[in-house]
Scaffold this active site. Structure first.
Site, PDB file in Angstrom:
ATOM      1  CB  CYS A 192     -43.488  48.746  71.712  1.00  0.00           C
ATOM      2  SG  CYS A 192     -44.095  47.205  71.012  1.00  0.00           S
ATOM      3  N   GLY A 227     -35.326  43.210  62.875  1.00  0.00           N
ATOM      4  CA  GLY A 227     -33.883  43.391  62.820  1.00  0.00           C
ATOM      5  C   GLY A 227     -33.364  44.800  62.956  1.00  0.00           C
ATOM      6  CG  ASN A 228     -35.586  48.400  62.157  1.00  0.00           C
ATOM      7  OD1 ASN A 228     -35.023  48.138  61.097  1.00  0.00           O
ATOM      8  ND2 ASN A 228     -36.794  48.911  62.203  1.00  0.00           N
ATOM      9  CE  LYS A 229     -36.386  47.380  69.949  1.00  0.00           C
ATOM     10  NZ  LYS A 229     -37.433  47.130  68.912  1.00  0.00           N
ATOM     11  CG  ASP A 254     -38.165  44.908  71.850  1.00  0.00           C
ATOM     12  OD1 ASP A 254     -38.294  45.808  72.687  1.00  0.00           O
ATOM     13  OD2 ASP A 254     -38.931  44.758  70.874  1.00  0.00           O
ATOM     14  CB  CYS A 303     -37.126  38.739  70.906  1.00  0.00           C
ATOM     15  SG  CYS A 303     -37.073  37.940  72.546  1.00  0.00           S
ATOM     16  CB  ALA A 304     -33.268  39.172  66.245  1.00  0.00           C
TER      17      ALA A 304
END
Length: 531
Positions: free
Chosen positions: A420, A247-249, A319, A243-244
């Site tokens: 979160c 794109g930070n992760k 995520d 679940c990109a």
């Protein structure tokens, strides 16, 4: 001109839920202006709204210009008084002309307000106003991750942050206002620093080049949890971020792979939303994550675990969509202190009695529109509480399906799961349901214990909720309870505490490397995803 109408629509659309950014960037409201401009106008106006209200009220702007609404007056006043570019509207537009007709009066009240605060310059005034404004929540630092695909902490400290004092801590940095050049080097996550809440690095060349990335500390946990700090066992090969976007992760995962494993390992990044897929692609280009393969408009749940391209996938980062209940601080919808609505006051006067029509306006107690907005927001919040549990259950079901799907990839040995959210339904309850599932039991999945977690996370003090709280939540049944060791394996971040993070949850499912005969579960032992 549409900029101001768009900003007003974002704040007054009571049908739209979520954070300020989700309203603006989530395509729930049709905007004619660039989303970044709308976000900047609202967030900057919110910093100085009380002062702007003071200026507009004292100048009598809404008395003389009835076509202006209190919200539009606030936005126009902000750009007229604080923006270097001035009002973003054609000079012939009637509402801009309404401001121009009273610019001398506005400027005079602005100067009086500045002098009352004994501020010699605009910068002094801004800092004073930030100090005056009561915080809506505990101030959070602005977290910045150094992108090791393009730079290093040492390099950025010597260039971008050369003028910064580096001996601070998170508590001190969080309490600072204005543009103080102070930072704290984080001791939990490598290559992460905390800046004061109002620090702006978006204008630096390092940010524009993708050498530094704005990323909350808590959202750095999943990639660290998944990859660790070494690969002595040689278990890490290819990865999937299910679940990109944005794109930070994903870029963090690619950076950790390049640093600790190999520069050849691929990361398959899935994003089903077309617009978010574009953001994801742009982020990968900017961050230099060349090993990431963006699978545009791709729903992770539709991936075939036994497809040839995924046979070397050993690690999966998840995520998924969640309630976002842990997001705090600058992401919240601001409730602005608006100028007094003279039209509303006049209507109240007219409806009172025949004699009240003859009273002077100054003798009528004004009704701040901000109060009405707050009452409306509270009513909306009360209405949403009734459906909250239903929404949480739907999210929990989807999250469980996504994790169980990840567990079915034949070569996979570790799956991180994060949200979160602060709700047990989306966190410990999902973990309990997954561990109790047929596929988890058949393939030997369990939680990565605290002792097996990477050093920084192993010492993190906040773990899963207590057994009593888990049972009291009624989010699980007696067949899927977590024991104390499993709860200790879960990590929580609490919004509003001394750590300076948003609310967050993360854990990692793990199993021994499967033998060849374990390539697929038997047909009669697993009947699909949880409902």
């Amino acid at each position: 001109m549409s900029l101001y109408y768009d900003a007003a629509a974002v704040l007054t659309a009571t049908e739209q839920g979520g954070s300020l950014k989700s309203r603006i960037y989530g395509h729930q409201i049709e905007l004619k202006s660039a989303p970044a401009q709308v976000y900047a106008l609202i967030s900057e106006t919110a910093k100085y709204d009380r002062f702007l209200k003071e200026v507009v009220d004292n100048a009598g702007l809404l008395v003389h210009e009835p076509k202006l609404t209190p919200l539009l007056a606030l936005f126009f006043a902000h750009d007229h008084l604080f923006s270097r570019k001035g009002i973003a509207a054609p000079s012939a537009h009637p509402l801009r002309q309404a401001i121009e007709r009273h610019k001398a009066r506005l400027q005079a009240e602005f100067t009086r307000g500045r002098l009352r605060r004994k501020c010699a310059s605009l910068d002094d005034l801004k800092q004073q106003l930030l100090a005056e404004k009561p915080p809506t929540s505990r101030s959070q630092p602005r977290w910045v991750r150094i992108n090791t695909l393009k730079s290093s902490l040492e390099q950025e400290l010597a260039t971008t942050f050369k003028a910064y004092r580096t001996d601070s801590n998170v508590a001190e940095v969080s309490s600072l206002l204005g543009s103080e050049k102070v930072l704290a080097i984080d001791h939990t996550i490598p290559d992460l620093i905390a800046l004061p809440p109002e620090a702006d690095v978006t204008k630096t060349q390092s940010y524009k080049d993708g050498r530094v990335i704005l990323q909350d500390k808590a959202s750095c946990f999943p990639a660290c949890m998944l990859i660790g700090d070494d690969d002595e066992a040689g278990t890490v090969r290819d990865c999937i971020d299910g679940c990109a976007a944005p794109g930070n992760k994903t870029s963090h995962l690619a950076a950790l792979l390049a640093e600790h494993v190999s520069t050849k390992n691929k990361v398959y990044a899935c994003e089903r939303d077309p617009s978010r897929s574009k953001i994801l692609k742009a982020m990968m280009v900017k961050s230099g994550a060349k090993t990431v393969i963006v699978q545009s408009e791709c729903d992770f749940l539709t991936l075939d675990p036994y497809a040839a391209q995924y046979q070397d996938v050993t690690h999966v980062l998840l995520d998924p969509s969640c309630s976002g209940s842990g997001i705090v601080g600058r992401e919240d919808i601001p409730i602005l202190a608006l100028p007094d609505d003279c039209k509303a006051t006049q209507r109240q006067t007219q409806n009172g009695s025949a004699s009240s029509k003859k009273r002077k306006r100054d003798h009528v107690a004004p009704i701040p529109v901000a109060i009405a907005m707050e009452e409306s927001a509270q009513a909306e919040e009360t209405r949403e509480v009734a459906v909250d549990k239903t929404r949480l259950q739907k999210l929990s079901n989807l999250q469980t399906r996504i994790v169980e799907h990840a567990l079915s990839f034949p070569a996979t040995v570790q799956v991180s799961y994060s949200t979160c959210s602060v709700h047990i339904e989306e966190n410990e309850a999902v973990v309990a349901r997954v561990l109790a599932s047929a596929i988890a039991k058949e393939l030997g999945w369990k939680l990565l214990g605290r002792e097996g977690q990477v050093k920084g996370l192993r010492s993190w003090p906040h773990r899963g909720v207590s057994s009593a709280d888990l049972m009291a939540s009624k989010a699980i049944d007696g067949n899927s309870m977590l024991n104390e060791e499993e709860l200790e394996s879960c990590i929580r971040c609490n919004p509003g505490d001394e750590e300076g993070t948003m609310g967050f949850f993360v854990c990692c499912f793990t199993r021994s490397a499967p033998a060849a005969k374990d390539a697929a579960p038997s047909d009669d032992s697993w009947d699909g995803f949880s409902d």
